[in-house]
Design an enzyme around this catalytic site. Sequence first.
Site, PDB file in Angstrom:
ATOM      1  N   LYS A   1     -19.469  25.081  -6.145  1.00  0.00           N
ATOM      2  CA  LYS A   1     -18.756  25.840  -5.101  1.00  0.00           C
ATOM      3  C   LYS A   1     -17.783  24.875  -4.426  1.00  0.00           C
ATOM      4  O   LYS A   1     -18.173  24.078  -3.581  1.00  0.00           O
ATOM      5  CB  LYS A   1     -19.766  26.383  -4.091  1.00  0.00           C
ATOM      6  CG  LYS A   1     -19.331  27.612  -3.329  1.00  0.00           C
ATOM      7  CD  LYS A   1     -18.145  27.468  -2.406  1.00  0.00           C
ATOM      8  CE  LYS A   1     -18.455  26.816  -1.082  1.00  0.00           C
ATOM      9  NZ  LYS A   1     -17.191  26.583  -0.283  1.00  0.00           N
TER      10      LYS A   1
ATOM     11  N   GLU B   1     -23.510  13.505   1.176  1.00  0.00           N
ATOM     12  CA  GLU B   1     -22.466  12.508   1.402  1.00  0.00           C
ATOM     13  C   GLU B   1     -21.665  13.013   2.585  1.00  0.00           C
ATOM     14  O   GLU B   1     -20.945  14.003   2.467  1.00  0.00           O
ATOM     15  CB  GLU B   1     -21.596  12.444   0.129  1.00  0.00           C
ATOM     16  CG  GLU B   1     -20.736  11.239   0.032  1.00  0.00           C
ATOM     17  CD  GLU B   1     -21.547   9.987   0.158  1.00  0.00           C
ATOM     18  OE1 GLU B   1     -22.450   9.773  -0.662  1.00  0.00           O
ATOM     19  OE2 GLU B   1     -21.298   9.234   1.115  1.00  0.00           O
TER      20      GLU B   1
END
Length: 501
Positions: free
Chosen positions: A181, A256
């Site tokens: 996505k 992250e």
Amino acid sequence: MATAFVPPPTYSNFINGEWLAPRSGKGIEDRNPANHDELVGIFAASDEADVTQAIDAARSAARQWSLTPAPKRAEILYRCAEILVRNKDDYARDMTREMGKVLAETRGDVQEAIDMTYLMAGEGRRLFGQTTPSELVNKVAMSVRVPVGVAGLITPWNFPMAIPSWKVMPALVCGNTVVLKPAEDTPLSTYHLTQALSDAGLPAGVLNVIFGDGPQAGAPMLNNPGIDLISFTGSTEVGRIVSQACAPTFKKCHLEMGGKNIIVVMDDANLDLAIDGAIWGGFGTTGQRCTAASRVAVQKGVYREFAEKFIHRAKSLRVGDGLDPATQMGPCINEQQLKTVMSYVEIGKNEGAKLATGGHRLESGALARGWFHEPTVFTDCDPKMRVCQEEIFGPVVCLIPFDTFDDGLEIANGVNYGLSASIYTRNVNNAFRAQRDLETGIVYVNAPTIGAEVHLPFGGTKNTGNGHRESGLAALDFYAEWKTLYVDYSDRLQRAQIDDN
Ligand code: UN1
């Protein structure tokens, strides 16, 4: 004279090897941040129904793909890399149109995807495990890497092809199938990457791509038991939600997130080099990198000279449309991001940081149609100010004066993030001390905080990450499980830790 009406291109999801319109029939506009009158395309606005279909396709393809020998999987990656090489310039132009960064940088982004694809293609003939002696006679011991299953990947808009490649390529070479996505601001670059993998011969269902926004199209992946791992790059705030959503089903989860990276400039630094580095680190990609050098701490002996030259350089940066070769800095990604930058300028002024240059939206002429902001420098900042603590993700750099090397390191480490840090010095002892003591995942000496290379681990400490690394061989530890194999060929019961022969 009337010209032909050309509808904007529309883009569907990629599920089980086919381009499928979203069930909702709705779309999200992809607009050029340098000129929001320009509609780049309309992309599927997906929701849970589409996501479930994509996950089902990925699950159905998982067994076959996991049984495909890794060198064969890698051949597809090699072919994909060659397609990316051939189309680099076209992809870069499209990326500049949807993301805004200058052409040199979007070429770099595609190059980073090429590098990662070749790197992971090479891993198809390695994926090394360990072989090691057993403590018992007539017994062998080894470990091998096995796929985790279905990987759910959620990627940001600032590196629209590089970051998807950081996740997709190791996931694929390790034998996982994927649901990806991408950010709704930059879907075209992911479309190109997907098409390249498909043209390279990736079997149906191995990579599925769902366009849409986070809450509608990303969130449904997090609690779906058909997904085995999630890798997310984005804000720390959303990362926390992702992490919590992964916990009930124990998904392997890689995060992250934000950064508040620093360049520390010592009195003995090559000053011009440090200024070049701070300009590139602070204003490259309009400051919209997790690795951006949004803080520059300068030792007092050179602080005034550094500040004067740095401000002059920041002022003279040419801001504009990234497709113009003369442009050095593009726009912010969207209106919301521009507003965030503008609000931090106010915050900085209110807490007493000195606005040395910039601080405004750029609105003259054609710039009014884009989300442009001046390169902005705050001087004489206190390291505890919010502008020195919080990620702004825009063209704002804070200069912080300091006395001693230890003070510089304390300032560097005095934030809740830990992605990248840099020191400019000619003193070899201080260079090595800094490498040891800077509490970040990445440390540079005499180079800015940006520019990580794909064959080394990438990631950070504190609120930047959750202990995993992507990129490099470290990525394999996330996208594969370790399986340990013992074979006892003694034909008798041998008891580890109990028997002594
Ligand atoms: C990011 O900003 O999320 O090291 C990635 C760099 C680039 C990658 C940045 N190679 O700046």
